[in-house]
Design an enzyme around this catalytic site. Sequence first.
Site, short mmCIF file in Angstrom:
data_model
loop_
_atom_site.label_atom_id
_atom_site.label_comp_id
_atom_site.label_asym_id
_atom_site.label_seq_id
_atom_site.Cartn_x
_atom_site.Cartn_y
_atom_site.Cartn_z
N ASP A 269 11.73 123.53 82.08
CA ASP A 269 13.01 123.47 81.39
C ASP A 269 13.83 122.35 82.03
O ASP A 269 13.55 121.90 83.15
CB ASP A 269 13.74 124.81 81.48
CG ASP A 269 14.68 125.05 80.31
OD1 ASP A 269 15.10 124.05 79.67
OD2 ASP A 269 15.01 126.21 80.03
N GLU A 619 28.85 131.94 71.25
CA GLU A 619 27.62 132.42 71.88
C GLU A 619 26.59 131.31 71.84
O GLU A 619 26.47 130.59 70.86
CB GLU A 619 27.09 133.68 71.18
CG GLU A 619 26.78 133.51 69.71
CD GLU A 619 26.12 134.75 69.10
OE1 GLU A 619 25.60 135.60 69.84
OE2 GLU A 619 26.12 134.86 67.87
#
Length: 868
Positions: A269, A619
């Site tokens: 990542d 979110e």
Amino acid sequence: MKIKHLTFTALAVLTVTSCSEKKQDFPFRNPDLPIEERVDDLLSRLTPEEKVGQMMNQTPAIERLDIPPYDWWNEALHGVARAGKATVFPQAIALAATFNDQDVYETFNIISDEARAKYHQYQKDKEYDRYKGLTFWTPNINIFRDPRWGRGMETYGEDPYLTSRMGVAVVKGLQGNDPKYFKTHACAKHYAVHSGPEWNRHEYNAEVTPRDLWTTYLPAFEALVEEANVQEVMCAYNRFEGKPCCSSDKLLVDILRNSWGYDRIILSDCGAIDDFWQKDKNTPRHETHPDAESASTDAVLSGTDLECGGSYHALLKAMQDGKIKESDLDVSLRRLFKARMELGMFDPDDRVPFSKIPYSVVESPEHVAKALDMARQSMVLLKNKNQILPLSKQLKKIAVVGPNAADSTMLWANYNGFPTHTVTILDGIRAKVPNTEVIYTLGCNHTDNFLMKDLGQYITSEKGNGLKSEFFNNTEFKGEPVYSGLAKELHYTTGGNTQFAPNVNLTDFSARFTGEFTAPQSGDIEFTISGNDGFRLFIGDEKVAESWTNEYGSTKNYILKAEEGKKYPIKIEYMQAKGSADLNFSVAVRTPVDYQATANEVKDADVIIFVGGISPRLEGEEMPVDAEGFKKGDRLNIEIPKVQKEMVKTLKATGKPVIYVVCTGSALALNWENENLDAILNAWYGGQEAGTAVADILFGDYNPAGRLPVTFYKSVDQLPDFEDYNMKGRTYRYMTETPLYPFGYGLSYTTFAYKNAKLSSDKINKEENLTVTLDIQNTGKTDGDEVAQLYIKNPNDPKGPLKSLQGFKRTHIAAGETQTISFELTPKAFWSFNDETQTMEVRPGKYEILYGPSSADKDLKSLTLTIE
């Protein structure tokens, strides 16, 4: 003249032929050789410095070998993302709600068509920067174990089986089925045991039982590796059992490489290797390694072939210091170059079948139609009191209220592309009932107890009412403007491959906006500017806001203590470098939300449609959000924000029917709404055609059949601590309390009856397959889809889940008709975990085969099976 022209042409041909022959001189460019030979040849020609450069996502060009740069980072979560024009489908959680993996496969076959068309155009234009490649870092197959996780909307829900089936469909749709070339790459992420919180993901250590690891967190990854042949796996930010996932021997070597036989690319990542060693007082990190050399060495030797980031630069020093050998790098480089060759990146276009896909497929009418189809399929009818829905198209007056009604970008969710046209929910309603008066008022925002009154009309310039605009086709404001004009408002994007202004580049440009603001009143005036890349805001001679940011963008606010009638010079500078450009600017004053005034405005409507919920601006991934109830993209509770709840209560007090259209990427505690409102439709973040889909359902042109891929809890009181990764008490599989809406739940405008269920055998051995057949009758008056669900209850494993989804089928059934469906179950459907051997096994004994329209016990019927 004619002779000179011929001579020039001949020279040009000779030059082109010479370059072509030069390319073919290298065996690695010969598409007729075995790929292993080609990779060996290429590796033999690279220096150590060049090898290290090819192990990070931004690989530099190797000019002496005529290899252009390549950026491995690309996104396609629900459409080709962050690369301009693309068809935007519903968000992943909404695609899961379709319970239709075949149509999800078709959707991603469309997405990979658009990806190929865009890639080949970029190659022709020699554009090699980020988001223009063929290696897509999707799907996100983490388990949505807790509704507070902001990135849960990127997943396929809380169930391992549903996530596996959807993930397999995505991978197969992206990678294609050509015998020689992959269409694109898919990537299974984030491996493993990763699902929030966002605020501590760079330092968090996930601890789970072996049972939860193998029965909840790993099944989808195993399915994508062994069944879908996924070509990339991304290791997660967090630690697992004390070691960062990107150096975890257990996850990467023991399980992924050895147990599952995965021999393709593992990548980190973005910035995950930095977390091994960097110290950061603002963002605490793992700090498990003393420096970049040891961190990078550990990651590579553990199997992480490609880094998203720059720590791998330290591999050169690590080699010099004897920490790692050049041959160790070759192990990873073989995987990386094999992948690029299997994508056709070193071959002529005429050898790669996907190069023939025309650019016209991008956001074509057929693709937009599929986006509408998937939006319709995804929407979940949660309540329909007295069958108030569908609404009559003959109503005289409809009121539409709420923060999501006219918001187009909310529908795009995150990790999104940019459609050239989006149908908002307000647009869809108005288009559906052209002869009905449809009034709209915002009423309230998502979380704030105030509204912003726009003061843009008080900005003037020498060009007129608005800001004077000047555009330059460079990022330094050099030379004369290529365009000058008047900007009455600043809401710009090149997301749909549209220019900011005539003659202006899509990338690598700058813009200056100047004017004067005359304060209409004294007091606080709020200036808000947002965008990606770089921007500056000046009030008079003072620079009051500045940002240099990445593709995610940034928002800055400045409060001016204004004096009524005073004039304030304004200058905005915008510097755009790459990717899609975005710039927004507003001047406004805060005014309190007036609930009763909104109710009075709409009280004479026949029905009130409130379009609320939350937003991808609240979110998402590690976001700078500090609104009440939200933290860094996650949520602290699952309640509807107070301002919306109060607005809906006031609207309901008018005595008129209130229909609630909920937009969300996660579960919400809709307790009061469920008890008091007339209907609730969960529309998720439905993509560019969501407005049409919502209207089709509200007015009966489509019968809803979406199902919840997550449990809707009554409150966080029904949940364990957010940072507790153990599954006890979580999701329908382990929850003993009664939720608000169960997993798999969703209403229809018709009714269905399940009949004549039977097993192919009441008794089987541990190696046998089982077939379950049943009839479903549409007992109502409306054609519709039914989503039949099959669960296994295993009394022989008291520590296991209460029940587990092992089959689903979405079937269209005409009114009055009956369809026979079947489920094929392999022994794997009956697996349970052996705590002593830490392996999966089929235990002998009696099992319950449960079937019905949701996971709720009251909705399920049972058959008994004996396994010997």
